[in-house]
Design an enzyme around this catalytic site. Structure first.
Site, PDB file in Angstrom:
ATOM      1  N   LYS A   9     -13.862 -13.473 -24.342  1.00  9.78           N
ATOM      2  CA  LYS A   9     -14.480 -12.379 -25.100  1.00  9.78           C
ATOM      3  C   LYS A   9     -13.784 -12.222 -26.465  1.00  9.78           C
ATOM      4  CE  LYS A   9     -15.725  -9.942 -20.820  1.00  9.78           C
ATOM      5  NZ  LYS A   9     -15.678  -8.639 -20.089  1.00  9.78           N
ATOM      6  N   TYR A  49     -26.143  -9.264 -20.012  1.00  2.00           N
ATOM      7  CA  TYR A  49     -25.676  -8.032 -19.377  1.00  2.00           C
ATOM      8  C   TYR A  49     -26.810  -7.154 -18.862  1.00  2.00           C
ATOM      9  CZ  TYR A  49     -20.712  -8.672 -20.524  1.00  2.00           C
ATOM     10  OH  TYR A  49     -19.413  -9.123 -20.582  1.00  2.00           O
ATOM     11  N   PHE A  57     -21.232   2.798 -20.210  1.00  2.87           N
ATOM     12  CA  PHE A  57     -20.427   1.949 -21.096  1.00  2.87           C
ATOM     13  C   PHE A  57     -21.241   0.835 -21.746  1.00  2.87           C
ATOM     14  CE2 PHE A  57     -20.096   0.312 -16.765  1.00  2.87           C
ATOM     15  CZ  PHE A  57     -20.393  -1.034 -16.922  1.00  2.87           C
ATOM     16  N   ARG A  85     -12.984 -16.289 -10.658  1.00  2.00           N
ATOM     17  CA  ARG A  85     -12.854 -14.826 -10.480  1.00  2.00           C
ATOM     18  C   ARG A  85     -11.442 -14.479  -9.999  1.00  2.00           C
ATOM     19  NH1 ARG A  85     -16.960 -11.222 -12.141  1.00  2.00           N
ATOM     20  NH2 ARG A  85     -16.525  -9.916 -10.337  1.00  2.00           N
ATOM     21  N   THR A  91     -11.479  -6.252 -12.683  1.00  2.00           N
ATOM     22  CA  THR A  91     -12.006  -5.790 -13.974  1.00  2.00           C
ATOM     23  C   THR A  91     -10.983  -5.030 -14.822  1.00  2.00           C
ATOM     24  OG1 THR A  91     -14.143  -5.563 -12.864  1.00  2.00           O
ATOM     25  CG2 THR A  91     -13.913  -4.498 -15.019  1.00  2.00           C
ATOM     26  N   ARG A 102      -6.225 -11.383 -16.534  1.00  2.00           N
ATOM     27  CA  ARG A 102      -6.316  -9.981 -16.974  1.00  2.00           C
ATOM     28  C   ARG A 102      -5.007  -9.235 -16.726  1.00  2.00           C
ATOM     29  NH1 ARG A 102     -12.412  -9.144 -14.451  1.00  2.00           N
ATOM     30  NH2 ARG A 102     -13.605  -9.720 -16.309  1.00  2.00           N
ATOM     31  N   ASN A 116     -11.212  -6.893 -21.374  1.00  2.00           N
ATOM     32  CA  ASN A 116     -10.474  -7.631 -20.342  1.00  2.00           C
ATOM     33  C   ASN A 116     -10.530  -9.157 -20.507  1.00  2.00           C
ATOM     34  OD1 ASN A 116     -13.082  -8.008 -19.584  1.00  2.00           O
ATOM     35  ND2 ASN A 116     -12.975  -6.762 -17.733  1.00  2.00           N
ATOM     36  N   HIS A 119     -15.006 -13.218 -19.066  1.00  2.00           N
ATOM     37  CA  HIS A 119     -16.100 -13.005 -18.121  1.00  2.00           C
ATOM     38  C   HIS A 119     -16.180 -14.225 -17.222  1.00  2.00           C
ATOM     39  CE1 HIS A 119     -20.170 -12.333 -16.521  1.00  2.00           C
ATOM     40  NE2 HIS A 119     -20.338 -13.636 -16.721  1.00  2.00           N
ATOM     41  N   GLU A 130     -26.735 -17.390 -15.881  1.00  2.00           N
ATOM     42  CA  GLU A 130     -25.919 -17.244 -17.097  1.00  2.00           C
ATOM     43  C   GLU A 130     -25.708 -18.583 -17.803  1.00  2.00           C
ATOM     44  OE1 GLU A 130     -22.432 -15.244 -15.624  1.00  2.00           O
ATOM     45  OE2 GLU A 130     -23.555 -13.413 -15.162  1.00  2.00           O
TER      46      GLU A 130
HETATM   47  P1  DAT Z   1     -16.485  -7.978 -14.311  1.00  5.46           P
HETATM   48  O1  DAT Z   1     -16.348  -8.431 -15.741  1.00  5.46           O
HETATM   49  O2  DAT Z   1     -15.161  -7.846 -13.640  1.00  5.46           O
HETATM   50  O3  DAT Z   1     -17.492  -8.785 -13.527  1.00  5.46           O
HETATM   51  P2  DAT Z   1     -18.557  -5.933 -14.472  1.00  5.46           P
HETATM   52  O4  DAT Z   1     -19.545  -7.054 -14.421  1.00  5.46           O
HETATM   53  O5  DAT Z   1     -18.698  -4.845 -13.469  1.00  5.46           O
HETATM   54  O6  DAT Z   1     -17.055  -6.487 -14.372  1.00  5.46           O
HETATM   55  O7  DAT Z   1     -18.622  -5.243 -15.914  1.00  5.46           O
HETATM   56  C1  DAT Z   1     -18.800  -5.999 -17.093  1.00  5.46           C
HETATM   57  C2  DAT Z   1     -17.806  -5.540 -18.123  1.00  5.46           C
HETATM   58  O8  DAT Z   1     -18.089  -4.187 -18.505  1.00  5.46           O
HETATM   59  C3  DAT Z   1     -16.370  -5.514 -17.613  1.00  5.46           C
HETATM   60  O9  DAT Z   1     -15.748  -6.769 -17.761  1.00  5.46           O
HETATM   61  C4  DAT Z   1     -15.747  -4.451 -18.440  1.00  5.46           C
HETATM   62  C5  DAT Z   1     -16.859  -3.462 -18.667  1.00  5.46           C
HETATM   63  N1  DAT Z   1     -16.863  -2.361 -17.689  1.00  5.46           N
HETATM   64  C6  DAT Z   1     -17.229  -2.436 -16.375  1.00  5.46           C
HETATM   65  N2  DAT Z   1     -17.137  -1.247 -15.753  1.00  5.46           N
HETATM   66  C7  DAT Z   1     -16.696  -0.370 -16.703  1.00  5.46           C
HETATM   67  C8  DAT Z   1     -16.389   1.025 -16.702  1.00  5.46           C
HETATM   68  N3  DAT Z   1     -16.541   1.787 -15.612  1.00  5.46           N
HETATM   69  N4  DAT Z   1     -15.949   1.577 -17.867  1.00  5.46           N
HETATM   70  C9  DAT Z   1     -15.802   0.838 -18.987  1.00  5.46           C
HETATM   71  N5  DAT Z   1     -16.090  -0.478 -19.054  1.00  5.46           N
HETATM   72  C10 DAT Z   1     -16.507  -1.079 -17.936  1.00  5.46           C
HETATM   73 MG    MG Z   2     -19.595  -9.038 -13.919  1.00  3.29          MG
END
Ligand code: DAT
Ligand code: MG
Length: 138
Positions: A9, A49, A57, A85, A91, A102, A116, A119, A130
């Site tokens: 990212k 996304y 968010f 992963r 996350t 991370r 973080n 992805h 994806e």
């Molecule tokens: P991951 O990247 O671990 O698969 P995710 O797909 O649930 O997590 O979310 C995508 C991204 O969005 C994640 O890397 C960081 C951000 N994110 C997720 N949940 C969040 C939250 N509750 N508050 C702020 N940012 C968040």
């Molecule tokens: Mg995800």
């Protein structure tokens, strides 16, 4: 051979961690099948996304992902989806265990969206979807 989509990212690119992150993938034994550095469009990110549309968010996540170049990688190897992963860690970088990308390299910067570094696709279905978005048919 199984592949997953890894994104470094904008925070990872800005902090010059491309090499460090790819090194961890290669040291684990996975191979880079395709790699590109690019500035994704909002349309591409909206597709990527889709599952987060409407969440509190979401807009901050889009702005963050539009804030600079990212590196997209098709990473290859047996069970690489779950393996990456595991390398990335959970996350929340504050809580991600040391030893993970991370956990070792990330922290909370007080931003609305969690920054973080990486992805990774979360299932075979997500990986196929994806990889098609970021790499088309290559
Ligand atoms: P991951 O990247 O671990 O698969 P995710 O797909 O649930 O997590 O979310 C995508 C991204 O969005 C994640 O890397 C960081 C951000 N994110 C997720 N949940 C969040 C939250 N509750 N508050 C702020 N940012 C968040
Ligand atoms: Mg995800």
């Amino acid at each position: 051979m199984m592949q997953t989509l890894v994104l470094i990212k904008p925070d990872g690119v800005r902090r010059n961690l491309i090499g460090e992150i790819i090194s961890r993938c290669e040291a684990k034994g996975y191979s880079v099948a395709h790699l590109v550095k690019l500035e994704p469009s909002r349309a591409l990110l909206a597709e990527h996304y889709l599952e987060h549309e409407g969440k509190p968010f979401y807009e901050a996540l889009m702005e963050f992902m539009l804030s600079g170049p990212v590196v997209a990688i098709a990473l290859e190897g047996e069970r690489v989806i779950e393996g990456f992963r595991s390398l990335a860690g959970p996350t929340e970088p504050t809580l991600a265990p040391p030893g993970t990308i991370r956990g070792d390299l990330g922290r909370d910067w007080g931003t609305k969206v969690v920054q973080n570094l990486v992805h990774g696709s979360d299932s075979e279905e997500s990986a196929a979807r994806e990889l098609a978005i970021w790499f088309g048919r290559v």
